[in-house]
Design a protein around this motif. Structure first.
Motif, PDB file in Angstrom:
ATOM      1  N   ASP A  12     -32.932  60.072  -8.047  1.00 19.93           N
ATOM      2  CA  ASP A  12     -32.919  61.512  -8.296  1.00 19.93           C
ATOM      3  C   ASP A  12     -32.454  61.832  -9.708  1.00 19.93           C
ATOM      4  OD1 ASP A  12     -33.830  61.945  -5.767  1.00 19.93           O
ATOM      5  OD2 ASP A  12     -31.858  62.411  -4.920  1.00 19.93           O
ATOM      6  N   VAL A  68     -33.670  64.626 -13.530  1.00 18.51           N
ATOM      7  CA  VAL A  68     -32.848  65.675 -14.140  1.00 18.51           C
ATOM      8  C   VAL A  68     -33.341  65.944 -15.557  1.00 18.51           C
ATOM      9  CG1 VAL A  68     -30.518  66.294 -14.866  1.00 18.51           C
ATOM     10  CG2 VAL A  68     -30.884  65.028 -12.746  1.00 18.51           C
ATOM     11  N   GLY A  74     -23.576  71.344 -15.940  1.00 21.43           N
ATOM     12  CA  GLY A  74     -23.497  71.472 -14.487  1.00 21.43           C
ATOM     13  C   GLY A  74     -24.634  70.791 -13.752  1.00 21.43           C
ATOM     14  N   ALA A  75     -25.874  70.902 -14.269  1.00 22.03           N
ATOM     15  CA  ALA A  75     -27.029  70.355 -13.551  1.00 22.03           C
ATOM     16  C   ALA A  75     -26.932  68.840 -13.412  1.00 22.03           C
ATOM     17  CB  ALA A  75     -28.314  70.749 -14.273  1.00 22.03           C
ATOM     18  N   LEU A  92     -24.221  66.942 -13.671  1.00 25.17           N
ATOM     19  CA  LEU A  92     -23.068  66.558 -12.861  1.00 25.17           C
ATOM     20  C   LEU A  92     -23.342  66.796 -11.382  1.00 25.17           C
ATOM     21  CD1 LEU A  92     -20.211  67.876 -15.160  1.00 25.17           C
ATOM     22  CD2 LEU A  92     -20.863  65.486 -14.747  1.00 25.17           C
ATOM     23  N   ASP A  93     -24.100  67.856 -11.056  1.00 25.01           N
ATOM     24  CA  ASP A  93     -24.521  68.073  -9.670  1.00 25.01           C
ATOM     25  C   ASP A  93     -25.343  66.888  -9.173  1.00 25.01           C
ATOM     26  OD1 ASP A  93     -23.291  70.542  -9.629  1.00 25.01           O
ATOM     27  OD2 ASP A  93     -25.146  71.674 -10.013  1.00 25.01           O
ATOM     28  N   ALA A  94     -26.282  66.389 -10.034  1.00 22.01           N
ATOM     29  CA  ALA A  94     -27.149  65.280  -9.639  1.00 22.01           C
ATOM     30  C   ALA A  94     -26.354  63.986  -9.480  1.00 22.01           C
ATOM     31  CB  ALA A  94     -28.253  65.098 -10.675  1.00 22.01           C
ATOM     32  N   ALA A 151     -23.148  63.752  -8.705  1.00 23.71           N
ATOM     33  CA  ALA A 151     -22.338  63.887  -7.492  1.00 23.71           C
ATOM     34  C   ALA A 151     -23.179  63.638  -6.249  1.00 23.71           C
ATOM     35  CB  ALA A 151     -21.713  65.277  -7.449  1.00 23.71           C
ATOM     36  N   GLU A 152     -24.419  64.153  -6.244  1.00 26.73           N
ATOM     37  CA  GLU A 152     -25.295  63.941  -5.085  1.00 26.73           C
ATOM     38  C   GLU A 152     -25.672  62.467  -4.955  1.00 26.73           C
ATOM     39  OE1 GLU A 152     -29.620  65.462  -3.350  1.00 26.73           O
ATOM     40  OE2 GLU A 152     -28.762  66.377  -5.157  1.00 26.73           O
ATOM     41  N   ALA A 157     -14.669  67.164 -12.533  1.00 28.20           N
ATOM     42  CA  ALA A 157     -15.875  67.886 -12.143  1.00 28.20           C
ATOM     43  C   ALA A 157     -16.551  67.230 -10.938  1.00 28.20           C
ATOM     44  CB  ALA A 157     -16.847  67.946 -13.327  1.00 28.20           C
ATOM     45  N   LEU A 158     -16.548  65.908 -10.902  1.00 29.24           N
ATOM     46  CA  LEU A 158     -17.169  65.215  -9.778  1.00 29.24           C
ATOM     47  C   LEU A 158     -16.350  65.385  -8.504  1.00 29.24           C
ATOM     48  CD1 LEU A 158     -18.310  61.909 -11.539  1.00 29.24           C
ATOM     49  CD2 LEU A 158     -19.740  63.864 -10.876  1.00 29.24           C
ATOM     50  N   ARG A 188     -17.002  68.576  -6.984  1.00 26.65           N
ATOM     51  CA  ARG A 188     -18.321  68.652  -6.343  1.00 26.65           C
ATOM     52  C   ARG A 188     -18.375  67.829  -5.069  1.00 26.65           C
ATOM     53  NH1 ARG A 188     -18.991  70.037 -11.492  1.00 26.65           N
ATOM     54  NH2 ARG A 188     -20.839  71.242 -12.114  1.00 26.65           N
TER      55      ARG A 188
END
Length: 344
Positions: A32, A36, A247-248, A250-252, A254-255, A296-297, A300
């Motif tokens: 994933d 990004v 943010g984008a 770091l969201d990826a 974390a997922e 940040a992680l 999340r």
């Protein structure tokens, strides 16, 4: 009778053991991340040395099935391990091949060494051709001179002015333009037709065989996955505060780390800077940036153990200066955060 000698073809083993890269399919867990939209993001299998330290070498490509390749920075060298015992190394005019079945070759300009894996082999250059046939026989040809060993005790040497024959049964001959010697193998012989006593000739010893090459070992599993995040997107210059644009990605990340219970081994978050400012400032800045990414992680929902480590300017991946002149592109690459994710 002159001897036939051949280079030790087993030395090809040493020429083909330069593949020490490791590999794992862990990058598939982070597929994933490749979607990004973030310029400069890289996701590659991590490679570690024997002590477990990360080896930063983007020229190594690891395919996950025991195979891999390495390309030298100058563009002249490439090394391949195909994972089935075969491999190759090409460096300018020099190439080494191991075919995985005991055979292999080494070629450097007009010189070539071949091991055919069945006890036979050859050495050829611009002047000399040497063959070992694996059954005790062989040949050596150098210009007009040739030596043959037929593997049954017989052999010959012929050049432009003389010929020598050993028939393997005690008999033989020596002939030049002025001399003719014959040994009948029964204690008698002649020199230019005159009878004389002669000891029977001993048979020629058989030539040895070339030992088969050892197959290359498949590449070992890697030490995880390395995610590199460009510092210019994560932080403003000289700052450890994350930018909104971060943010984008770091969201990826974390997922991809899989939530609170997916991993129990420690994920290392490393901060790196260029060489602007002094060492102490850069070390502190890199640590604060690594801490910011860890926070940040965690925010999340990442529950895996996270360790933040700052390295300052000590581990550059590009030159900060070239010939004393500032290299902005290199500095940009050095300002980064690397996340080392061990295998699940």
């Amino acid at each position: 009778m002159p001897l036939i000698e051949i280079p030790d073809l087993a030395a090809l083993d040493d020429a083909q053991q330069g593949l020490t890269a490791s590999l794992d399919a862990a990058v598939a867990d982070l597929v994933d991340l490749t979607d990004v939209d973030l310029s400069g993001l890289t996701v590659v299998p991590a490679r570690c040395d024997a002590q477990g330290n990360l080896v930063r070498d983007d020229a190594t490509v690891l395919y996950g099935d025991g195979s891999g390749s390495y390309f030298g920075a100058d563009g002249n060298e490439s090394t391949w391990n195909y994972g089935d015992g075969s491999g190759s190394d090409i460096d300018g005019d020099s190439s080494t091949w191991n075919y995985g079945d005991g055979s292999g070759s080494y070629i450097d300009g007009n010189m070539s060494i071949w091991n055919y894996g069945d006890g036979s082999g050859s050495y050829i250059d611009g002047d000399v051709s040497i063959w070992i046939y694996g059954d005790g026989s062989g040949s050596h040809i150098d210009g007009s001179a040739s030596i043959w060993n037929y593997g049954d005790g017989s052999g010959s040497y012929v050049d432009g002015s003389a010929s020598i024959w050993n028939y393997g049964d005690g008999s033989g001959s020596y002939i030049t333009g002025r001399v003719s010697m014959r040994n009948n193998g029964d204690g008698t012989g002649t020199v230019n037709g005159v009878a004389t006593a002669m000891e029977p000739l001993p048979p020629l010893p058989r030539l040895g065989a070339s030992p088969p090459l050892a197959a290359l070992q498949p590449l070992a599993p890697s030490c995880g996955t390395l995610v590199t995040l460009p510092g210019g997107v994560l932080f403003d210059f000289g700052s450890a505060e994350l930018r909104p644009e971060a943010g984008a990605v770091l969201d990826a990340v974390a997922e991809a780390l899989g939530g609170p219970l997916a991993r129990t081994s420690t994920v290392t978050v490393e901060g790196h800077t260029d060489s602007v400012s002094d060492d102490a400032f850069n070390l502190a800045l890199s640590q604060r940036r690594a801490d910011s990414v860890v926070d940040a992680l965690v925010g999340r929902g990442v529950g895996a153990p996270l360790e933040a480590v700052g390295f300052g300017e000590t581990l550059p991946v590009a030159a900060n200066e070239i010939g004393g002149v500032d290299n902005p592109a290199g500095r940009q690459l050095n300002r980064r955060v690397e996340i080392l994710i061990p295998p699940v």
